[in-house]
Every structure is written in structure tokens, then in C-alpha cells.
Design an enzyme around this catalytic site. Structure first.
Site, PDB file in Angstrom:
ATOM      1  N   LYS A  52       0.728  -1.271   0.049  1.00  0.00           N
ATOM      2  CA  LYS A  52      -0.155  -0.042   0.056  1.00  0.00           C
ATOM      3  C   LYS A  52       1.001   1.291   0.005  1.00  0.00           C
ATOM      4  O   LYS A  52       0.496   2.252  -0.720  1.00  0.00           O
ATOM      5  CB  LYS A  52      -1.051   0.022   1.174  1.00  0.00           C
ATOM      6  CG  LYS A  52      -2.049  -0.967   1.006  1.00  0.00           C
ATOM      7  CD  LYS A  52      -2.763  -0.930   2.222  1.00  0.00           C
ATOM      8  CE  LYS A  52      -3.867  -2.303   2.260  1.00  0.00           C
ATOM      9  NZ  LYS A  52      -5.078  -2.575   2.953  1.00  0.00           N
ATOM     10  N   GLN A  96      -4.665  -1.206   9.439  1.00  0.00           N
ATOM     11  CA  GLN A  96      -4.787  -2.616   8.985  1.00  0.00           C
ATOM     12  C   GLN A  96      -5.124  -3.481   9.716  1.00  0.00           C
ATOM     13  O   GLN A  96      -4.975  -3.643  11.126  1.00  0.00           O
ATOM     14  CB  GLN A  96      -3.209  -3.144   8.477  1.00  0.00           C
ATOM     15  CG  GLN A  96      -3.076  -4.294   7.701  1.00  0.00           C
ATOM     16  CD  GLN A  96      -3.460  -4.144   6.115  1.00  0.00           C
ATOM     17  OE1 GLN A  96      -3.797  -3.119   5.687  1.00  0.00           O
ATOM     18  NE2 GLN A  96      -3.911  -5.266   5.701  1.00  0.00           N
ATOM     19  N   ASP A 119     -11.304   2.916   3.922  1.00  0.00           N
ATOM     20  CA  ASP A 119     -11.480   1.551   3.646  1.00  0.00           C
ATOM     21  C   ASP A 119     -12.942   1.173   3.758  1.00  0.00           C
ATOM     22  O   ASP A 119     -13.384  -0.016   3.356  1.00  0.00           O
ATOM     23  CB  ASP A 119     -11.135   0.746   5.020  1.00  0.00           C
ATOM     24  CG  ASP A 119      -9.728   0.056   4.968  1.00  0.00           C
ATOM     25  OD1 ASP A 119      -9.687  -0.440   4.059  1.00  0.00           O
ATOM     26  OD2 ASP A 119      -8.858   0.081   6.006  1.00  0.00           O
TER      27      ASP A 119
HETATM   28  N1  L34 Z   1      -7.951  -2.260   7.277  1.00  0.00           N
HETATM   29  N2  L34 Z   1      -7.597  -4.160   6.358  1.00  0.00           N
HETATM   30  C1  L34 Z   1      -7.884  -3.020   6.164  1.00  0.00           C
HETATM   31  N3  L34 Z   1      -8.141  -2.906   4.846  1.00  0.00           N
HETATM   32  C2  L34 Z   1      -7.793  -3.773   3.941  1.00  0.00           C
HETATM   33  O1  L34 Z   1      -8.121  -3.562   2.750  1.00  0.00           O
HETATM   34  C3  L34 Z   1      -7.318  -4.935   4.136  1.00  0.00           C
HETATM   35  N4  L34 Z   1      -6.886  -6.130   3.587  1.00  0.00           N
HETATM   36  C4  L34 Z   1      -7.259  -7.445   3.882  1.00  0.00           C
HETATM   37  C5  L34 Z   1      -6.686  -7.518   5.070  1.00  0.00           C
HETATM   38  N5  L34 Z   1      -6.795  -6.486   6.043  1.00  0.00           N
HETATM   39  C6  L34 Z   1      -6.960  -5.306   5.692  1.00  0.00           C
HETATM   40  C7  L34 Z   1      -6.263  -5.980   2.620  1.00  0.00           C
HETATM   41  O2  L34 Z   1      -5.395  -4.969   2.304  1.00  0.00           O
HETATM   42  C8  L34 Z   1      -6.528  -8.030   2.499  1.00  0.00           C
HETATM   43  N6  L34 Z   1      -5.664  -7.055   1.789  1.00  0.00           N
HETATM   44  C9  L34 Z   1      -4.749  -7.266   0.851  1.00  0.00           C
HETATM   45  C10 L34 Z   1      -3.927  -6.296   0.414  1.00  0.00           C
HETATM   46  C11 L34 Z   1      -3.127  -6.389  -0.790  1.00  0.00           C
HETATM   47  C12 L34 Z   1      -2.829  -7.764  -1.040  1.00  0.00           C
HETATM   48  C13 L34 Z   1      -3.568  -9.081  -0.505  1.00  0.00           C
HETATM   49  C14 L34 Z   1      -4.519  -8.592   0.453  1.00  0.00           C
HETATM   50  C15 L34 Z   1      -1.823  -8.117  -1.982  1.00  0.00           C
HETATM   51  O3  L34 Z   1      -0.865  -7.131  -2.269  1.00  0.00           O
HETATM   52  N7  L34 Z   1      -1.896  -9.165  -2.482  1.00  0.00           N
HETATM   53  C16 L34 Z   1      -0.918  -9.623  -3.591  1.00  0.00           C
HETATM   54  C17 L34 Z   1       0.286 -10.658  -2.998  1.00  0.00           C
HETATM   55  C18 L34 Z   1       0.935 -10.075  -2.080  1.00  0.00           C
HETATM   56  C19 L34 Z   1       1.752 -11.214  -1.263  1.00  0.00           C
HETATM   57  O4  L34 Z   1       2.969 -11.555  -1.818  1.00  0.00           O
HETATM   58  O5  L34 Z   1       1.571 -11.600  -0.352  1.00  0.00           O
HETATM   59  C20 L34 Z   1      -1.661 -10.259  -4.894  1.00  0.00           C
HETATM   60  O6  L34 Z   1      -1.214 -10.208  -5.935  1.00  0.00           O
HETATM   61  O7  L34 Z   1      -2.397 -11.023  -4.489  1.00  0.00           O
END
Ligand code: L34
Length: 278
Positions: A52, A96, A119
Site C-alpha cells: 500500500k 490494517q 476502507d
Molecule cells: N483495514 N485491513 C484493512 N483494509 C484492507 O483492505 C485489508 N485487506 C485485507 C486484510 N486486511 C485489511 C487488505 O489490504 C486483505 N488485503 C490485501 C491487500 C493486498 C494484497 C492482499 C490482501 C496483495 O498485495 N496481494 C498480492 C500478493 C501479496 C503477497 O505477496 O502476499 C496479490 O497479488 O494478491
């Protein structure tokens, strides 16, 4: 033949759009700023928070980082949130999740000013979504709608099945699909005959939090499958709630993990920050 929905590249497109908007605001004298709060150092959360902050930097949004220890008292976190509410240089506040056990997530969410609720978790934002008023949309479900839209998948009139009923994904997802005139079913861990329900879906959204749970026998031929789950196994490999290799040939469109929904969550957060500044 199925088509892969490339969340990474669609998210990149959206970030380009956001970047232009941030630049325009800068020229009008407004530096958009997101406060990013992490309590403790859950490794997965650290990855998401880092992604982020990187996105902020890329699009030209300032991120103000608050890293608090795992044993932070609830009052202390609430005090920080109140301070950020009052701070005119901060446009959006992100705490988060998940938070440590001893802190009430509901309390924290409800303390965030609805004007800075990027959010979309505050009851006011959720209420607005529920009655069809404009407001901040939860990033993951909003990102999924955007993925479907930009991939040319029509929602109107379609059987949409959401597996999972969390406040963050399942419930707002169902409301957004409904707003797009989908016919929506919410299924969950206590659903009696899950397979029978998911087999009806033209659009199947899976957020149950069980690795590779959805196999081909849950999926209708030609369906669109969106995988919200993200799990890391022993060797560091990521997988979703959908058994991708088992399911893909049966689908028309499918999202991968990683590179599907995750990057879209972040892109929509950037969009919400711009909206908050405006
Ligand atoms: N307050 N908490 C708050 N807001 C959110 O919107 C979230 N969420 C979830 C968990 N807690 C939160 C996220 O940000 C899930 N989440 C989230 C954000 C980014 C990614 C996955 C979940 C992400 O970048 N995923 C990448 C892979 C990352 C890795 O290597 O682990 C992808 O390509 O899916």
C-alpha cells in the site's frame, strides 16, 4: 478456453488514472495524504501494508506511517485515530486488520471519521452502501466490480453467488452485485448444500478462507470465478480459496492468486484517497 483476469495489469491502469488525478490536485495545492496504521507485525499484514505504501509513493499520495507494537493498549490506538481525525493534513485513515485480540476492531473502525474512512468499513459507509447513497466503498469488493467491468463480464441479470459473509468482503460484495442488478445469493460455512448453490453461479465470488477449497465440481461450465482468498504454504507459495488448475478449464473468466484481487484492493484504496481529498 478460459480468459485470465489480470488483476495486476488492471490495477496498474487504475493507478495511472489515480496518478493523474493526484497530480491535478497537487497543482491545485492539495497534497493527498493517507495515514497507514499497523499494530504488531503479522507477516502477511506487513506485506500488504508495504504494498500500500509503495502504491502511494507511485501515484503521488503521501503516506504517513504509524507502526505500533503488538501490546499497544486499545485506548492508545483510539487516541491516535482521534488525532488523525483532527489532523487537516491527513485525508484518509487506514488501520490494517486484523488487530491483536485485546483491541476491539469495531471500536477502532467506529472511531475513524466517516470523512476519512477510505476502507469503507465505518457503519456510516456501510449504511450508505446499503441504501444506495454515495459513500466510501470497501476496497476489495469495489475492486472486484471494477475487474468484472473492465473484463467485459456483465453482472445485470446474472446469478451471482458470494461464498463468505464477512463485513469486509462478503456482505458489501453482495450489496454491490445487487446494485449492478445481479441476482445475489450469499452462501457461507453453514450453508447446507454449498455445491448445489455454487453450481448455479454465472459469477462465483469466493471468500471462505480455506486453501483450494473450490474444485471443478463446485463450478458451472462457463462461469466467471473470482478468488478472494490468499494463503501462503510452507514453501512460501501463494494460493487462493479456489483450486485454480482444477477449475480453470471449466470457466470463462478466472482470477489468479497472486495477481488477481489483491492488487485491485490496493488500487481502489488509492482511488478512495483521492475521493477523500476532494
Ligand atoms: N483495514 N485491513 C484493512 N483494509 C484492507 O483492505 C485489508 N485487506 C485485507 C486484510 N486486511 C485489511 C487488505 O489490504 C486483505 N488485503 C490485501 C491487500 C493486498 C494484497 C492482499 C490482501 C496483495 O498485495 N496481494 C498480492 C500478493 C501479496 C503477497 O505477496 O502476499 C496479490 O497479488 O494478491
Amino acid at each position: 478456453m478460459f480468459q485470465l483476469i489480470d488483476g495486476k495489469s488492471i490495477a496498474a491502469q487504475i493507478k495511472e488514472e489515480v496518478k493523474e488525478e493526484a497530480e491535478r490536485l497537487k497543482q491545485a495545492g492539495i497534497q493527498v495524504c493517507l495515514a497507514v496504521v499497523q499494530v504488531g507485525n503479522d507477516p502477511a499484514s506487513s506485506v500488504y501494508v508495504r504494498n500500500k505504501k509503495k502504491a502511494c509513493e507511485y501515484v503521488g499520495i503521501r503516506s504517513a506511517s504509524f507502526e505500533l507494537p503488538e501490546d499497544t493498549a486499545e485506548d492508545e490506538l483510539l487516541e491516535l485515530v482521534r488525532r488523525l481525525n483532527e489532523d487537516d493534513s491527513v485525508n484518509g485513515i487506514l488501520v490494517q486488520l486484523p488487530l491483536p485480540e485485546h483491541i476491539s476492531e469495531d471500536k477502532v473502525i467506529q472511531t475513524i471519521s466517516p470523512d476519512k474512512d477510505v476502507d469503507g468499513f465505518h457503519p456510516e459507509s456501510v449504511g450508505r452502501l446499503c441504501i444506495g447513497e454515495k459513500g466510501f466503498l470497501s476496497c476489495t469488493p469495489a475492486g472486484i466490480i471494477e475487474l468484472l467491468r473492465r473484463s467485459g463480464v456483465e453482472i445485470q441479470g446474472k446469478e451471482c453467488v458470494v461464498v463468505g459473509r464477512s463485513n469486509i468482503v462478503g456482505k458489501p460484495m453482495a450489496l454491490l452485485l445487487l446494485k449492478e442488478n445481479g441476482t445475489v445469493t450469499i452462501a457461507h460455512s453453514r450453508t447446507a448444500d454449498l455445491k448445489e448453490i455454487t453450481q448455479r453461479a454465472d459469477i462465483l465470488i469466493v471468500a471462505i478462507g480455506r486453501p483450494r477449497f473450490i474444485t471443478a465440481d463446485y463450478v458451472k461450465e462457463g462461469a466467471t470465478v473470482i478468488d478472494v482468498g490468499i494463503h501462503r504454504n510452507e514453501d512460501g507459495h501463494l494460493c487462493g480459496d479456489v483450486d485454480f488448475d482444477n477449475v480453470k478449464e471449466k470457466t470463462a473468466f478466472i482470477t489468479p492468486v497472486p495477481g488477481g484481487v489483491g492488487p485491485m484492493t490496493i488500487a481502489m484504496l488509492m482511488k478512495n484517497c483521492i475521493a477523500a481529498a476532494k
